[in-house]
Design a protein around this motif. Structure first.
Motif, mmCIF file in Angstrom:
data_model
loop_
_atom_site.group_PDB
_atom_site.id
_atom_site.type_symbol
_atom_site.label_atom_id
_atom_site.label_comp_id
_atom_site.label_asym_id
_atom_site.label_seq_id
_atom_site.Cartn_x
_atom_site.Cartn_y
_atom_site.Cartn_z
ATOM 1 N N HIS D 273 21.535 75.111 37.575
ATOM 2 C CA HIS D 273 21.928 75.498 38.920
ATOM 3 C C HIS D 273 23.422 75.364 39.160
ATOM 4 O O HIS D 273 24.042 76.311 39.642
ATOM 5 N N HIS D 322 14.439 73.930 42.452
ATOM 6 C CA HIS D 322 13.933 75.152 43.084
ATOM 7 C C HIS D 322 13.585 76.216 42.039
ATOM 8 O O HIS D 322 12.975 77.219 42.371
ATOM 9 N N HIS D 323 13.986 75.961 40.793
ATOM 10 C CA HIS D 323 13.514 76.851 39.724
ATOM 11 C C HIS D 323 12.160 76.411 39.203
ATOM 12 O O HIS D 323 11.602 77.033 38.307
HETATM 13 CU CU LIG Z 1 19.301 77.697 41.190
#
Ligand SMILES: [Cu+2]
Ligand code: HEA
Ligand code: HEA
Ligand code: CUA
Lengths: 210, 411, 121, 659
Positions: D273, D322-323
């Motif tokens: 991220h 969030h992945h």
């Molecule tokens: Cu991300």
């Protein structure tokens, strides 16, 4: 790997305002700042390895776990040796920066020697572990253990190489009071490797597995 | 009965216009995987609480920003700036404005956060909904649960009626390769009762897969050495398509699955049929097929009543191959990608034979001798053996209802 | 952080020695004497002895206090080496900031990771 | 080893005589000159920047051709352009190439070239390390791509290469080994360069250039370097675990032995991220330079731009899972990461509105650079907003691993990152090369690219919501995917055309340059220091190190505001700019050792995969080169050409801080 800025390259280009080679914006040396920045980054490297081990320390796949074969008294001694090498390191720096080259060399050698003892202890520890059934591929716990301590060992070994290089430089008369900063930078690296071990010793060895 | 899938709704409409794409003429009428066409209460709530509100917020913001930008460009553009040397007022910033929009965004995002917290339980919370099922003439109170196991590249579904399992049991058990024996083991198609929330317990025997029936709920990964909860529910009887959505190697694109939702009564008769062992065939070709099966196929496949008590393990990285006991009662095979029956209800011999001739031709796999197989290898069967096998396999279980066969025909 | 680049070092690169006279940056206060270092080392040795002592539970049962006290001792050692041997006490704050940025990030991120793995339960 | 190197500490006027020893090894020290060899030994940050940029564009074509193969395969159902196996390799290598070999090095090109110029420095803090970074990066890039030839195919596990599919049992070709080792080598390069550039930004600013006076491009690049600094070690750990599993039978990702495959996902995304902000922040910086210049206004809310950049960089560390919303990490973790993700929209929105506010009341000049910059803001906003729709975790369970995600990230990466950097190319081209890119061709380039981009990735939103999974090598007829896939393929061909137009523009504008008036130091009437020196930039950058009095210092050298707030010119560009004619400026000497060190690393890589003896040779080469490097004085005592040592001592005395 060789990501360490072993090379104290120096930004002469910028220093060129004719009278003061070391006029940096912050007044701090490039190399020392670079070393600290690098150590900040190393925290995330060792943090990752330590977390991996913590996550896996009880995952033995039915085989012997590293925690089963820990020899705390032995490791305590080698941890102590490494801890004391930080003292000799700082004494080496202090001697070099006072211009006492002879003393500086002695302390450098002492530091390298203590580091060497630590590495020797680690080699011994690894071989006994393997004999007792905990090898690199035994289970997730053992893979994580050897990877973590192995990475630390490689860092110590690199440190020893650097210390010995300093020693040789000093013998050749190339390490004087004026470049005590080089000693300081190697020292920073060395102390960092030591504090990583302070962490490992407590979290990996002393805190009971469950 | 093929449920008419709704074409993508309003939202794709605005997406389209906003992206400057052409009118939505190309939108499919057959969008079996359409995420905007929920068919069960879970998916519907997820859609209306979780998906649509945030889409609307995003749409409003997007329209606002775009309009502002277009207006600014139109207003302040200097068409001919060669030689223009004028300077506008040099504004450097405006703190109240900055604070204003920061707070504005914060409030908007707080609303989005509310949407998230409001919709999270729709996919996560489970209810206890015991359902009466008769198994081997014994009636049990069944908490509808299916254990879903991913394999390269097919899904296994396990039903536990007699010794029911829950998440905690399986997590304690820990190993997807030696799951406790189940009453029904099937693959490719999951059969569920309508009107019941069905809990899924997902795991995998090799790599990570992801279970997704868009019409019934979002997706959840099947991770080896982990058991994860999920749930689906269908309001009406129907045939619901799905696709493995976590990249799982060579034939990931050919790893599909369907859910067949039956009324509780139909479900009960499916259970009655499917808990039976395979019957000894009468027809000579089929008997010859059984012979071949027992010689070659039993090293991987199980047919209950034939080799369930001697089966040890498949030559597979996953250690498993589909259980074929009631193969003929499904409408698809090989990871849900081929129809087992043609539209007229006859057996799809062509593809079944081709499958037995060399599975790798139909579905890419990795079956190098001497290595662990992923997928079914070419077994060098003679045409005779293939004919016999097809005769045998076609008799394994009752043909599914016509509407199921019809709904299966995607093309 | 000082932004003037014109500090005049009579003798450049005397990183460690105590001959910094200019006050416009906080690098280079006189460093402690060797004896001070030795004292720190003694403290470190004593703490280490205490730590190892916990291992021999037969001598003293630490109970629930074991892990917190081990962590506490570790932090003290860590802090002493970083501040004294690595001179963070005396050197520019910028160095410390670079390091603590990495350290805090590492601790934070990995604690969260272990939490997500339900490591503590 | 540098520790024996006392040069940086001792070299002072008159000291050089003591350095009589020659560097070890077969090379004689490069002396600097005009030929191609000079590029191999250069330590000039500008040349290294150009090397980064050119190589990045090369890999853009490589990754782009891979993308076109993907699109051709998916143009129609049951595509047969690529086999399943090759498709998996192609899309994986597309992702890896675009991220690690195109957009990161292109951003590195901007960082190398412009950070020193924007802060008024002569070079970066460690010029030779800078060369080392580039060569290591290039050797890693070549290494990674040789897997096509010697590795039995590229990596086939997806760019995030999830365990357990990345294990030997499931990915038996050497592709994944190349991935693991190749990314490791690239990581070393980026780590070294991030340290270098951080020290440069902190330590080498011109007098008066306080942090809050730094141009926003430099700021964003600095934040990017911090993200790299802290994110790379995390993927380093992950890659080591993967490598040990594959090459030495370790058990990190073997579920049968009790390992947890999610460990990889966490480590990857803790890196991954921040990585996406590593991709976007440089483009944000570029846009923040271009929009004010062509709006003829200062950047609106400079402090807020800087702090929101910092906030994005900081918050980017708390959102990685969030992945993994559907990976089964549990509802509490999901909710927490969902919440943390959403709020990144706040600082990003602040940026967007500040760009708009900069345009507000401005006099907008729509040069090609400006068009690209404004398009960046618009397209990024679309991608960011679809990001917000993913951040609602329950909604994401319908979206993840579909083309809706593919649409999101191409909108932010291509619409944000690539368009932004293209804006930068058009903007700074005259500064780097001394001639403009042709504006007319540039307009074609822009419009074709914008239309093609939207036609490619816009339909992917629809496809994703219609349920098309990503990473599938074919799809069946009848799911309703046909039309929009074809549209996307047509769009991707348009993008290809636009890239060809760009290349033609590069060639043509160079050919036309002699017949056109040169751009001069400051063709756009811009604001930051790099525009105060001639174009192309002389080797020594600044004749005199500038004294900085405020933000946009260069602009204030040209203009002032009178009492009514009207802008009046106080000096012409010619009066205010430096001439670039200074001689005898002391510059770091070139060196071959960085290149030699870099050559050793892929040898180690091949060795680990094929034969450990080779690894030994590679390691010896690397170590020997490092030692030779350390023995080599930073400044070559034998150098005789201008700009070096002895003269430097004379020349420099004429300098000094002229306010
Ligand atoms: Cu991300
Ligand atoms: C340049 C790279 C980049 C950038 C900047 C972003 C930015 C964001 N991304 Fe994206 N993302 C990727 C690259 C990027 N992403 C990639 C490569 C993947 C896929 C990886 C893979 O699986 O292969 C991915 C995947 C991804 C996922 C996982 C999806 C999945 O696989 O299930 C999520 C989930 O939350 C997400 C969210 C976000 C959010 C919330 C932002 C935010 O930062 C966006 C913020 C911006 C805005 C919101 C727009 C501007 C703001 C305003 C105009 C203000 C007003 C707005 C509001 C008040 C709403 N991204
Ligand atoms: C910087 C990042 C970046 C960029 C710029 C791009 C650019 C493009 N991407 Fe990609 N993409 C990713 C990063 C990026 N992508 C990532 C991370 C993934 C995920 C991978 C994974 O799942 O693991 C992905 C996945 C991905 C997919 C999904 C694959 C799948 O899931 O199966 C697709 C499908 O269409 C796609 C398409 C494209 C296209 C058409 C372009 C186009 O914009 C490309 C445009 C460029 C060209 C077309 C080059 C043109 C030049 C020429 C042809 C010149 C000719 C030569 C001479 C004259 C010498 N990308
Ligand atoms: Cu299974 Cu994808």
């Amino acid at each position: 790997m060789s990501a360490e800025p072993l090379v104290a390259d120096h930004g002469h280009a910028a220093d060129e305002d004719g009278h003061d080679e070391h006029a940096t914006t912050t007044g701090l040396s490039h190399t020392k700042l670079a070393m600290w920045v690098f150590l900040g980054s190393e925290c995330l490297l060792f943090g990752g390895l330590i977390s991996t081990y913590l996550l896996y320390k009880t995952r033995g796949n039915g085989r012997t776990l590293p925690t089963d074969v820990f020899d705390i008294p032995f490791t305590s001694v080698s941890s102590f040796v490494l801890l004391m090498s930080s003292l000799t390191m700082v004494l080496a720096l202090s001697a070099v920066s006072r211009g006492e080259d002879e003393a500086g060399r002695t302390w450098l050698l002492a530091t390298a020697l203590l580091g060497g003892i630590f590495i020797g202890g680690q080699v011994y520890e690894f071989t006994t572990f393997v004999r007792e059934g905990v090898a690199f591929t035994t289970n997730p716990a053992s893979s994580a253990f050897f990877t973590l301590t192995g990475f630390h060992g490689v860092h110590v070994s690199l440190g020893i190489v650097m210390l010995m290089s300093l020693f040789v430089a000093s013998v050749k008369g190339k390490l004087t009071q004026r470049n005590a900063e080089t000693v300081e930078i190697v020292g920073l690296y060395w102390h960092f490797v030591d504090i990583v071990w302070i962490f490992i010793f407590t979290v990996i060895y002393l805190i009971p597995a469950d | 009965m093929r449920l008419p899938a709704r074409p993508l709704g309003r939202v794709s409409g605005w997406l389209l216009s906003l992206l400057g794409a052409a009118v939505a003429t190309g939108c499919a009428s057959d969008a079996e995987l359409d995420t905007f066409a929920p068919q069960g209460p879970i998916a519907r709530e997820l859609h209306s609480r979780g998906v649509l509100p945030v889409f609307w917020i995003a749409a409003v913001v997007l329209v606002g920003i775009t309009v502002a930008m277009v207006w600014l460009i139109w207003r302040n553009r200097v068409k001919n700036y060669e030689g223009d040397d004028e300077w506008p007022a040099q504004t450097h910033g405006h703190v109240p404005l900055e604070v204003g929009w920061t707070v504005g965004f914060f409030v908007t995002m707080a609303a989005v956060a509310g949407i998230m917290l409001w919709s999270l339980p729709t996919v996560d919370a489970t209810e206890t909904n015991l359902m009466g099922v008769t198994v081997d003439d014994r009636s049990v109170e069944w908490e509808p649960t299916v254990v879903v196991v991913g394999n390269q590249w097919w899904w296994e579904f396990r039903y536990y009626f007699s010794d029911q399992v829950d998440l905690a049991d399986l997590r304690a058990h820990g190993d997807a390769k030696t799951l406790p024996p189940a009453d029904i083991v099937t693959s490719g198609q999951m059969v569920i009762p309508t009107g019941e929330e069905v809990e899924l317990i997902l795991t995998s025997r090799d790599v990570i897969h992801s279970f997704w029936i868009p019409a019934l709920n979002g997706k959840r990964d099947a991770v080896p050495n982990r058991f994860s909860p999920w749930k689906i529910e269908a309001s009406d009887p129907g045939f619901y398509f799905g696709q493995c959505t976590e990249f799982c190697g060579l034939s990931h694109s050919r790893m599909r699955m369907q859910v067949v939702a039956l009324t509780p009564a139909d479900f009960q008769s499916w259970v009655d049929d499917t808990t039976q062992d395979a019957v000894e065939p009468a027809d000579p070709a089929a008997l010859a097929g059984l012979e071949v099966f027992s010689g070659i196929c039993t090293s991987c496949h199980v047919i209950e009543g034939v080799n369930d008590d001697v089966f040890e393990s498949a030559d597979q990285a996953s250690g498993a191959a589909p259980n074929l006991t009631h193969l003929a009662s499904r409408s698809t095979f090989a990871g849900g990608i081929f129809n087992l029956y043609n539209a007229d209800g006859s057996l799809n011999r062509v593809q079944l034979e081709a499958w037995l001739r060399n599975p790798g031709d139909l579905k890419a796999n990795y079956t190098v001798p001497g290595k662990q197989y992923r997928g079914m290898p070419d077994l060098d069967l003679s045409e005779q053996q293939i004919d016999d096998l097809v005769a045998y396999l076609a008799g394994l279980g009752n043909r599914p209802a016509d509407w199921i066969i019809e709904a299966t025909q995607v093309e | 952080m000082s932004d003037t680049a014109t500090s005049e070092h009579p003798e450049p690169a005397t990183g460690a020695a105590g001959e910094h006279s200019d006050a416009d940056h906080d690098e280079g206060h006189a460093h402690p004497s060797d004896w001070a270092y030795a004292k720190i080392a003694i403290v470190l040795a004593v703490i280490t002895a205490l730590e190892v002592f916990t291992y021999f539970e037969t001598v003293l049962d630490w109970g629930v206090a074991l892990v917190p006290s081990l962590i506490f001792m570790m932090v003290v050692k860590f802090y002493l080496v970083a501040t004294w041997f690595m001179h963070l006490r005396f050197d520019s704050k910028l160095f410390g900031r670079m390091f603590t940025a990495g350290l805090t990030l590492a601790v934070g991120v990995y604690l969260v990771t272990l939490t997500v793995f339900e490591f503590w339960v | 080893m540098a520790i024996t190197e006392k040069t940086p500490l001792e070299l002072g006027p008159g000291d050089t005589a003591r350095y009589v020893e020659r560097p070890l090894g077969v090379f004689t020290r490069p002396q600097g000159g005009r030929g191609w060899r000079d590029w191999l030994s250069t330590v000039d940050h500008k040349r290294i920047g150009i090397l980064y940029g050119a190589s990045a564009m090369f890999f853009f074509v490589v990754g782009g051709v891979e993308a076109l193969l993907i699109r051709l395969q998916l143009a129609a159902p049951e595509g047969s352009v690529l086999s399943a196996d090759v498709y998996n390799q192609v899309y994986t290598m597309h992702g890896v190439t675009m991220v690690f070999l195109f957009i990161m090095p292109l951003a590195a090109a901007f960082a190398n070239y412009f950070i020193p110029l924007q802060i008024g420095a002569r070079d970066v803090a460690f010029p030779r390390l800078n060369a080392l970074s580039y060569w290591i990066w290039l050797s890693g890039a070549i290494f990674l791509n040789t897997s096509w030839i010697v590795g039995g195919g590229g990596a086939d596990c997806g760019w995030f290469c999830y365990a357990t599919n990345s294990g030997v049992a499931f990915s038996p070709s050497h592709g994944v080994d190349f991935y693991a080792i190749g990314l490791q080598i690239l990581g070393i390069a980026s780590l070294v360069s991030s340290i270098n550039l951080i020290v440069t930004c902190l330590n080498m600013r011109a007098p008066g250039m306080t942090l809050m006076r730094m141009p926003v491009l430099t700021w964003m690049l600095l934040i990017t370097q911090f993200l790299l600094l802290f994110a790379l070690p995390v993927i380093t750990v992950a890659l080591f675990l993967l490598m040990f599993d594959r090459l030495f039978d370790a058990q990190f990702f073997n579920p049968d032995a009790g390992a947890d495959p999610l460990l990889w996902q966490h480590l990857f995304w803790i890196f991954g991220h921040p990585e996406v902000y590593i991709i976007i922040l440089p483009a944000f910086g570029v846009v923040s330079e271009i929009i004010p210049t062509f709006s003829r206004k200062p950047l609106f809310g400079y402090e807020f731009m800087v702090f929101s950049g910092i906030a994005i960089g900081f918050m980017g560390w708390g959102v990685w899972a969030h992945h993994m919303f559907v990976s089964g990490i549990g509802p509490i973790s999901v909710a927490a990461f969902s919440l943390s993700t959403m709020f990144i929209a706040v600082p990003t929105g602040v940026k967007v509105l500040n760009w708009l506010a900069t345009m507000w009341g401005g006099r907008l000049r729509f040069t090609v650079a400006m068009k690209f910059a404004v398009a960046t803001v618009a397209m990024f906003t679309i991608g960011g907003l679809s990001g917000v729709t993913h951040s609602v975790a329950p909604a994401d369970t319908q979206q993840t691993d579909t083309y809706y995600i593919v649409a999101h990230f191409h909108y932010v990466i291509f619409g944000g990152g690539v368009l932004g950097l293209f804006a930068g190319l058009y903007f700074w081209w005259p500064k780097v090369w001394g001639h403009f890119l042709n504006e007319r061709l540039g307009n074609w380039n822009f419009w074709i690219m914008l239309v093609g981009f939207n036609l490619t990735f816009g339909p992917m939103h629809i496809l994703g919501l219609q349920g098309m999974s990503r990473r599938i090598d074919t799809y069946a007829r009848g799911y309703g995917f046909e039309f929009w896939n074809m549209a996307a393929t047509v769009g991707s061909l348009l993008i290809a055309v636009s890239v060809v137009v760009f290349m033609w523009n590069v060639v043509k504008s160079k050919r036309d340059a002699p017949h056109l008036p040169p751009p001069g130091p400051d063709p756009w009437d811009a604001r930051s220091l790099e525009w105060s020196i001639p174009s192309p930039v002389p080797e020594h950058n600044f004749d005199t190190v500038p004294q900085v009095h405020g933000r946009d210092d260069w602009w204030h050298n040209k203009y002032a505001e009178n009492d009514e707030g009207t802008v009046v010119r106080v000096a012409t560009v010619e009066e205010a700019a430096q001439t670039g004619e200074a001689t005898g400026v002391h510059l770091p000497s070139p060196s071959f050792w960085p290149l030699a060190v870099a050559v050793g690393l892929p040898l180690i890589g091949y060795g680990l995969i094929f034969n450990l003896w080779l690894a030994l040779i590679g390691a010896l080469l690397t170590i020997a080169s490092l030692y030779s490097w350390a023995m080599e004085p930073v400044d070559d005592p034998d150098a005789t050409h201008d700009h070096h040592d002895d003269e430097a001592t004379e020349g420099s005395s004429t300098e000094g801080d002229q306010p």
